[in-house]
Enzyme design. Structure first.
Site, PDB file in Angstrom:
ATOM      1  N   GLY D 206      39.131  23.008   9.306  1.00  0.00           N
ATOM      2  CA  GLY D 206      38.947  23.170  10.784  1.00  0.00           C
ATOM      3  C   GLY D 206      39.967  24.162  11.295  1.00  0.00           C
ATOM      4  O   GLY D 206      40.572  25.109  10.597  1.00  0.00           O
ATOM      5  N   GLU D 231      27.770  22.597   7.191  1.00  0.00           N
ATOM      6  CA  GLU D 231      29.005  21.532   7.260  1.00  0.00           C
ATOM      7  C   GLU D 231      30.487  22.408   7.196  1.00  0.00           C
ATOM      8  O   GLU D 231      30.580  23.299   6.418  1.00  0.00           O
ATOM      9  CB  GLU D 231      29.242  20.638   6.296  1.00  0.00           C
ATOM     10  N   LEU D 232      31.113  22.361   8.354  1.00  0.00           N
ATOM     11  CA  LEU D 232      32.141  23.529   8.640  1.00  0.00           C
ATOM     12  C   LEU D 232      33.181  23.474   7.399  1.00  0.00           C
ATOM     13  O   LEU D 232      33.808  22.163   7.061  1.00  0.00           O
ATOM     14  CB  LEU D 232      32.918  22.952   9.944  1.00  0.00           C
ATOM     15  N   ASP D 233      33.487  24.478   6.656  1.00  0.00           N
ATOM     16  CA  ASP D 233      34.427  24.732   5.781  1.00  0.00           C
ATOM     17  C   ASP D 233      34.315  23.662   4.276  1.00  0.00           C
ATOM     18  O   ASP D 233      35.076  23.290   3.708  1.00  0.00           O
ATOM     19  CB  ASP D 233      35.814  24.176   6.118  1.00  0.00           C
ATOM     20  N   GLU D 234      32.703  23.175   4.424  1.00  0.00           N
ATOM     21  CA  GLU D 234      32.332  22.380   3.117  1.00  0.00           C
ATOM     22  C   GLU D 234      31.654  23.176   2.235  1.00  0.00           C
ATOM     23  O   GLU D 234      31.088  22.418   1.056  1.00  0.00           O
ATOM     24  CB  GLU D 234      31.898  21.045   3.686  1.00  0.00           C
TER      25      GLU D 234
END
Lengths: 289, 289, 289, 289
Positions: D206, D231-234
């Site tokens: 994040g 999915e953010l940063d996943e």
């Protein structure tokens, strides 16, 4: 790093001129004999036209008795001009640990063996100082004190060689053993003696590397594990590591930091050797990880 | 690393025999003149009985004109036998970047300067190949092509020295400059010429270090930044770094990986020098970080 | 790292609002009492206006009895609003090593203590599994088996606290001790309980970090040593390390590689604490190296 | 790392259930069609029973037209349930570099491309700030300024997608591009968008990772390159690196040190992708080095 199988496995190490059809021929041979390949790794050096391979398979279902393997594999090996070795996970290496006064590498290797990291047998500890016996005793490993006097070096080496032969040793680890081995000794265990040198070779080969590193004012110090050859500190390098030092580090700090690196590079070299991951070619090693 | 202040600051670098009362005397002097100390770092070498210090203070409120500093500090310095230097953040270093054909260090230093990482002025780029001019032009830095012929080396060096003098340069960066400087040149900029050598010194000093590292089969390759002295690759080391290589790396891969290390160790050396963090003593450096 | 003196030394740790004259005042105080300063390090945090200092001096010639130090230093400390501690090299920390089943950190700390790396006394080993007794016995350290049952945790903790009190322990090391301590226990040893967590915090805090790292497919795994507070894995971090992993590494390989990191970060934290190098402020540590 | 051949080569990437005979079948197929294998690497995941392979061969002498490859290889692929891709070194990837205000990754990638490290075509630079145009201009790469307003994000993305389509882009690099892409955009380039996140994921995913790392007092900071998913940063991690920080480092120092890591992990990810070394399976990547 590939897992050490809990199954009985065979490991084939191959070294030959690179040629079309090699992979197909080896793959076909193993498939024909119902080998379940667990790991395969290979390396091609286009400069020297060398092909190197490590392949490991599950022995369950393999339809050749390992005693007969040479008979079956021989013709293929001959066709491609292979040097090859077959290793078996159920016949672990038997090690001798040579040590002098510093016992950190000895204690580290014995701990790793006990904890299951090193799939080998430690047949004996040979030391030219008596102090290390407490570690051998603690781990239940036979200990032999073989003093090395300036005038009796030949006799001491003979005694050591006899011990190795009597104990079925096939890998000698110089765990900060502070004596130079004679060419005769080295010749008896080609590519089967591993030393740790307390510098980042080829920097500071020879004596007192930490002192010289300290005087030179380097910003990183290192350690190197390598196979022993007749030329001091010139054998094929297996592993190296470095750690940062600064003006705040005294010579004693260098020695202390160095000990951790020595343990790291020596234990990795031992693990890779006993897992049959190292191939030597020319002055270099290939480590199949 | 301590922050570079946006305030105007003074930096005092001290080197003297260690003695009781030093810290108190320096602290009292600065306090008496109303210095607001921002950073202080010191090092004592008990072996050589040397005391080294770096202290930086805010000039706001300091009650001595810096032009008069020697008059005020001189007696104290004399009492303790100090060698000392006063640097000022508002008088940044003026750099000359020397380069040959490889431009990665040049491009890197120019980028870092533009982005504000390097608090200095880049007065000019001097090159014995014409190619680097595009980078100098892009960043708006004057470029001087000074070819170095085997027979006209003295003349070329004189031309370079004239350029340095004309441009008020006080720090020369050899950013993969492939010529050896003469003792006369080196003597003109003592501890003010920084070179990057593409090996982990003292390993592979001299020519073609990556080739030799490749042939030796090392498992880590390195780079070293150091002050230039008359002995090739023997000057005080400022910074070193290494990177892991394996049998899968070709010689070209070593060169490629090496470039990133060369940029790292050279740019750090430049930053530390221009931030007045480096003290040389004996053959070593202290880097106050 | 600064050398551990073989002399008797005093170490003063200071934490106060930053102000002009601090360095001068402390330096003058020590000089007036004939202290021979061996090391001094300080840190200023301009954001929080905090001044932190560690100064170590030789007690030979120092003209204050340490028992009287508070009387002499108190007025100065009050003037500047200092929190301070005086430590003495001749009064080493007394440690308790807490351990469960995994014994690699225990064996490592005991070895480092025996070899002289850790200048402390190891008063006892406390374990909730009986296996670790062999290591304690080998090193001649008293061993106490305190089983921790789900229903009798309070009683077990009380027994542990009694053991610590009876043995004059002032530093508790959780050497892969797999139980969470109660707030009451933690409150009894503020900033005097050091834990090793087997991940690179704050990633993978809580249970089974290697499993979760393996599933996430990270390319580096880590370990963290920190002071224990009431919030699980949230205390001030002392040291961290990482090691590279790849698709070739199984979960077992991660655990094996992790063990070496756990030993490294925990033993460094212990060494820095017993050498009085760590200052906690806010949620962070300053480690004077 | 294996050398990038100067010859025209084909690269076959395979992903299928592990089964006896796979290596033999693939080897035999290539040998029958006269392929000169330059590199082969494979990985077996016994836990998921997955077999992954990368094999590269010289096209000289290969007796199948690449256009007909599916016809020839299809039956074999079907028999073993393979997912497979054939890549050709003479059809390099076409990249779009997305950038916002920070230009260090952009400048680094453009330099590496120019120097020959990255065997791809850089089709265009897309930026939501105008500043980056100078770098694109310098390297002769078309530049497109596509501002992204809070209210017009859809329109901006459509414009970007049109640009990518018009320029034949097949790989999107988010070189510190500070906008989150919509699921629609991500779906258009599955496993073909690479991002660099300025933390050691999964720590500090994040916003503002360096600020949070600074506040937490970590001793190492990191950077991560990964494929972008919804999915953010996943997304699957490709590469990670860390660098040591201390109490002496300010937040600005963290940002500065971080930039070097961001460049390193992003450029390695780009190189491995364009050299067809990355296979994604589950949430993980295998990088054949």
């Amino acid at each position: 790093m590939a897992p050490r199988s809990t199954k009985d496995t065979a490991i084939l190490l191959i070294d030959c001129p690179d040629r079309k059809g090699l992979v197909a021929a080896i793959g076909e041979f193993l498939y024909r004999h119902n080998a379940n390949i667990l790991h395969a790794d290979q390396h091609q050096d286009p400069e020297r036209n060398v092909f190197l391979m490590r392949v490991e398979w599950d022995l369950a279902g393999f339809d050749i008795e390992l005693a007969d393997f040479p008979t079956h594999f021989g013709p293929l090996a001959e066709r491609y001009g292979m040097r090859w070795k077959l290793e078996r996970s159920d016949r672990p290496h038997r090690l001798a640990l040579f040590v002098s006064k510093y016992d950190h590498c000895l204690a580290d290797l014995l701990y790793r063996h006990q904890s299951g990291e090193l799939a080998c047998e430690i047949a004996l500890v040979v030391a030219n100082h008596p102090d290390a016996s407490r570690w051998a005793d603690f781990h239940g490993v036979p200990f032999h004190h073989v003093p090395v006097e300036a005038t009796g070096k030949d006799a001491a080496e003979q005694k050591q060689l006899d011990l190795l032969a009597a104990n079925g040793v096939d890998l000698v680890i110089l765990a900060r053993y502070m004596q130079v081995l004679s060419p005769r000794f080295v010749a008896a265990y080609p590519q089967r003696i591993i030393n740790v040198h307390h510098s980042f070779l080829p920097a500071f080969s020879g004596a007192k590397p930490y002192h010289r590193a300290y005087e030179r004012g380097v910003k990183l110090i290192g350690a190197t594990s390598h196979y022993v050859t007749d030329e001091l500190d010139e054998g094929p390098i297996i592993e190296q590591a470095v750690v940062r030092v600064s003006h705040r580090d005294t010579l004693d700090d260098l020695l202390e930091k160095g000990r951790d690196m020595e343990k790291a590079v020596l234990s990795r070299a031992v693990r890779w050797h006993i897992d049959h991951r190292i191939l030597v070619y020319g002055r270099k090693t290939v480590v199949f990880d």
